[in-house]
Design an enzyme around this catalytic site. Sequence first.
Site, PDB file in Angstrom:
ATOM      1  N   THR A 115      40.998  43.810  42.028  1.00  0.00           N
ATOM      2  CA  THR A 115      39.775  43.036  41.912  1.00  0.00           C
ATOM      3  C   THR A 115      39.428  42.461  43.282  1.00  0.00           C
ATOM      4  O   THR A 115      40.285  41.961  44.006  1.00  0.00           O
ATOM      5  CB  THR A 115      39.894  41.945  40.824  1.00  0.00           C
ATOM      6  OG1 THR A 115      38.708  41.174  40.835  1.00  0.00           O
ATOM      7  CG2 THR A 115      41.090  41.056  40.999  1.00  0.00           C
ATOM      8  N   HIS A 116      38.135  42.583  43.616  1.00  0.00           N
ATOM      9  CA  HIS A 116      37.672  42.213  44.956  1.00  0.00           C
ATOM     10  C   HIS A 116      36.494  41.241  44.826  1.00  0.00           C
ATOM     11  O   HIS A 116      35.583  41.496  44.033  1.00  0.00           O
ATOM     12  CB  HIS A 116      37.246  43.486  45.703  1.00  0.00           C
ATOM     13  CG  HIS A 116      36.699  43.208  47.059  1.00  0.00           C
ATOM     14  ND1 HIS A 116      37.437  42.587  48.043  1.00  0.00           N
ATOM     15  CD2 HIS A 116      35.482  43.444  47.598  1.00  0.00           C
ATOM     16  CE1 HIS A 116      36.690  42.459  49.125  1.00  0.00           C
ATOM     17  NE2 HIS A 116      35.502  42.972  48.881  1.00  0.00           N
TER      18      HIS A 116
HETATM   19  C1  GAR Z   1      40.429  36.729  44.056  1.00  0.00           C
HETATM   20  O1  GAR Z   1      39.118  36.287  44.284  1.00  0.00           O
HETATM   21  C2  GAR Z   1      40.582  38.178  44.462  1.00  0.00           C
HETATM   22  O2  GAR Z   1      39.456  38.955  44.226  1.00  0.00           O
HETATM   23  C3  GAR Z   1      40.823  38.042  45.937  1.00  0.00           C
HETATM   24  O3  GAR Z   1      41.695  36.963  46.049  1.00  0.00           O
HETATM   25  C4  GAR Z   1      41.421  36.034  45.011  1.00  0.00           C
HETATM   26  C5  GAR Z   1      42.716  35.709  44.326  1.00  0.00           C
HETATM   27  O4  GAR Z   1      42.589  34.592  43.487  1.00  0.00           O
HETATM   28  N1  GAR Z   1      41.360  39.257  46.479  1.00  0.00           N
HETATM   29  C6  GAR Z   1      41.023  39.744  47.660  1.00  0.00           C
HETATM   30  O5  GAR Z   1      40.258  39.188  48.440  1.00  0.00           O
HETATM   31  C7  GAR Z   1      41.675  41.065  47.997  1.00  0.00           C
HETATM   32  N2  GAR Z   1      40.968  41.717  49.064  1.00  0.00           N
HETATM   33  P1  GAR Z   1      43.769  34.172  42.505  1.00  0.00           P
HETATM   34  O6  GAR Z   1      45.077  34.250  43.305  1.00  0.00           O
HETATM   35  O7  GAR Z   1      43.447  32.769  42.097  1.00  0.00           O
HETATM   36  O8  GAR Z   1      43.766  35.136  41.359  1.00  0.00           O
END
Ligand code: GAR
Length: 212
Positions: A115-116
Amino acid sequence: MTAPRPEPARLVVLVSGSGTNLQALIDAAADPAYGAQVVAVGADRHDIEGLRRAERRGIPTFVERVGDHPDRAAWDEALTRAVEAHRPDLVVLAGFMKLAGPAFLARFGGRTVNTHPALSPSFPGMRGPQDALEYGVRITGATLFVVDAGVDTGPIVAQVAVPVEDDDDVEALHERIKTSERAMLVEWVGKMAREDFTIDGRRIRFQPKDQS
Ligand code: GAR
């Protein structure tokens, strides 16, 4: 007589940070109708909230740090083995800040999603919300995709649009994206778990599971 519920799909989730997307999956999976369970959580670093969220629920965890291996290829192989030990049906990268390597893709390609926090193909990489804000787009969002060898380039499973507000800073925008991102992740990972899917070029096609 009702047919017995099929075994829930086995999810291994990889994280690098706070793990709110992981938490959304763990919470969804508490309902047997969701059709998936988080069987293990892996990380590329110790001492992160994502691992603690798993530990609090009694879910097995593992850590493979790049720096503990002679090179990136050895790390890739170790990560692949660690994931494999939990026999996943699907691997979910949920805020995992590393690219999947060739060994990982050879083993789990086609059933690993990431997820991005941007609307692909715009703003790939580690700074999706910041890049969107700096560009000045009025709508951004999140993208769930099947991982390939590129940076956020794989076939798209789902996207959700999120408005950029005038007074947003990166943190406020990312938090708004994450609220929608978690709902999208839960909905579509559940669908991937409960249904069969095929990847046809860049399109994902779903069909009900063959129960025979
Ligand atoms: C999320 O928004 C995800 O999409 C992003 O990090 C965050 C993690 O949040 N990922 C990236 O940017 C990967 N390129 P979380 O640790 O609270 O789930």
